[in-house]
Design a protein around this motif. Structure first.
Motif, mmCIF file in Angstrom:
data_model
loop_
_atom_site.group_PDB
_atom_site.id
_atom_site.type_symbol
_atom_site.label_atom_id
_atom_site.label_comp_id
_atom_site.label_asym_id
_atom_site.label_seq_id
_atom_site.Cartn_x
_atom_site.Cartn_y
_atom_site.Cartn_z
ATOM 1 N N GLU A 119 0.821 -1.214 0.000
ATOM 2 C CA GLU A 119 0.000 0.000 0.000
ATOM 3 C C GLU A 119 0.851 1.258 0.000
ATOM 4 O O GLU A 119 0.556 2.228 -0.700
ATOM 5 C CB GLU A 119 -0.933 0.000 1.220
ATOM 6 N N SER A 120 1.938 1.241 0.797
ATOM 7 C CA SER A 120 2.793 2.428 0.846
ATOM 8 C C SER A 120 3.475 2.670 -0.490
ATOM 9 O O SER A 120 3.650 3.814 -0.918
ATOM 10 C CB SER A 120 3.836 2.297 1.960
ATOM 11 N N LYS A 121 3.846 1.588 -1.194
ATOM 12 C CA LYS A 121 4.452 1.754 -2.521
ATOM 13 C C LYS A 121 3.430 2.260 -3.526
ATOM 14 O O LYS A 121 3.758 3.066 -4.401
ATOM 15 C CB LYS A 121 5.064 0.432 -2.995
ATOM 16 N N ARG A 122 2.188 1.792 -3.391
ATOM 17 C CA ARG A 122 1.129 2.275 -4.278
ATOM 18 C C ARG A 122 0.904 3.764 -4.049
ATOM 19 O O ARG A 122 0.753 4.541 -5.006
ATOM 20 C CB ARG A 122 -0.154 1.485 -4.023
ATOM 21 N N THR A 123 0.896 4.168 -2.773
ATOM 22 C CA THR A 123 0.719 5.580 -2.447
ATOM 23 C C THR A 123 1.891 6.404 -2.960
ATOM 24 O O THR A 123 1.717 7.493 -3.507
ATOM 25 C CB THR A 123 0.588 5.757 -0.920
ATOM 26 N N ARG A 124 3.101 5.872 -2.779
ATOM 27 C CA ARG A 124 4.290 6.569 -3.246
ATOM 28 C C ARG A 124 4.277 6.727 -4.763
ATOM 29 O O ARG A 124 4.647 7.769 -5.298
ATOM 30 C CB ARG A 124 5.541 5.796 -2.805
ATOM 31 N N SER A 125 3.826 5.683 -5.450
ATOM 32 C CA SER A 125 3.759 5.730 -6.909
ATOM 33 C C SER A 125 2.755 6.779 -7.372
ATOM 34 O O SER A 125 3.016 7.540 -8.312
ATOM 35 C CB SER A 125 3.384 4.352 -7.455
ATOM 36 N N ALA A 126 1.596 6.830 -6.691
ATOM 37 C CA ALA A 126 0.580 7.829 -7.039
ATOM 38 C C ALA A 126 1.096 9.237 -6.783
ATOM 39 O O ALA A 126 0.859 10.160 -7.574
ATOM 40 C CB ALA A 126 -0.691 7.576 -6.233
ATOM 41 N N LEU A 127 1.829 9.399 -5.669
ATOM 42 C CA LEU A 127 2.413 10.703 -5.352
ATOM 43 C C LEU A 127 3.421 11.110 -6.409
ATOM 44 O O LEU A 127 3.436 12.265 -6.866
ATOM 45 C CB LEU A 127 3.076 10.651 -3.973
ATOM 46 N N ALA A 228 -0.507 16.636 -0.943
ATOM 47 C CA ALA A 228 0.459 15.591 -1.284
ATOM 48 C C ALA A 228 1.892 16.096 -1.230
ATOM 49 O O ALA A 228 2.791 15.408 -0.754
ATOM 50 C CB ALA A 228 0.158 15.024 -2.670
#
Length: 260
Positions: A119-127, A228
């Motif tokens: 989840e944190s990588k998904r969030t980081r990717s979206a950011l 963000a």
């Protein structure tokens, strides 16, 4: 089971992080509930199996290296890698690994704590995508974009400032920013931008700026806050030609009467 061991077992089972114990040959000897949730195997399915059931083929050498290092007494913290779920999909994890010692002090295995990073990588990717998109808009926009931090320090000025006000972006940094605002509009502009930084509703407002050649440029401003990236974006559209055309249209016209 002694009370201390029961307490330790309860802590392991209630942990939100996957906790796995394995022998130095890679055989799984313990597997908590969080490990079941993260990797899809029940404890009954995993215990007694080789750790390779959750290691991608291209990372088997990595796992062997980890066990060799732990066998020498080394502890490994926050090692980011990928493991496999029972259904075959990859799981991004952060591993913390410590040696397990016998009562005699001999290293007999490894204890692993695996934290799910999916989840944190998904969030980081979206950011990262949002940052890249904002940067693209910033570089190519025909409007003037000012970026400030949460207290109003100017961080960036878009390249469009040269076409609009005649200055290079670096010439707008620091006190120069206020010097190019028309003196009659300086205080109201400061108030509007301060309101935006405090989280207030920013109205669309117009401000006169002074071009490097001395001319007056009318800019219509809007502001937005990006949670963000923790930045304020002020976007100014050049209305100089539009306002000049409107003034020309409103100017009284003289009509010539022809005398017959």
């Amino acid at each position: 089971m002694p009370r201390r061991e029961r307490l330790f077992s309860a802590v392991v089972e209630s942990s939100k992080d996957a906790i796995i114990a394995e022998a130095l040959d890679g055989t799984i000897t313990a597997w908590n509930k969080a490990a079941e949730d993260l990797f899809g195997y029940s404890a009954a399915e995993a215990v007694g199996q080789h750790i390779s059931i959750i290691v991608p083929p291209n990372r088997r050498g990595e796992e062997n290296d980890i066990l060799a290092r732990v066998g020498q007494g080394e502890a490994i913290d926050h090692y980011e890698t990928q493991r496999l779920h029972k259904d075959g999909r990859g799981v991004d994890v952060s591993l913390s690994i410590s040696p397990i010692r016998s009562a005699a002090g001999e290293i007999v295995g490894a204890s692993k704590i695996a934290r799910d990073l999916t989840e944190s990588k998904r969030t980081r990717s979206a950011l990262n995508r949002e940052i890249e998109e904002r940067q693209r808009i910033f570089e190519t926009s025909q409007d003037l974009i000012l970026v400030t931090d949460s207290v109003g320090n100017l961080i960036q000025v878009s390249p469009s400032v040269t076409a609009i006000l005649g200055y290079r972006p670096d010439e707008m940094m620091g006190p120069q920013r206020d010097r190019v605002i028309h003196q009659e509009d300086l205080q109201s502009t400061r108030n509007e931008m301060r309101t935006a930084r405090k989280g207030g509703l920013l109205r669309s407002f117009e401000t006169r700026y002074v071009h490097k050649d001395g001319g007056v440029v009318m800019l219509n401003w809007m502001g937005t806050w990006s949670e963000a990236v923790q930045r304020h974006f002020f976007i100014g559209r050049d209305l100089t030609e539009k306002r000049a055309a409107e003034a020309q249209f409103r100017r009284p016209r003289k009509w010539n009467r022809s005398v017959n």
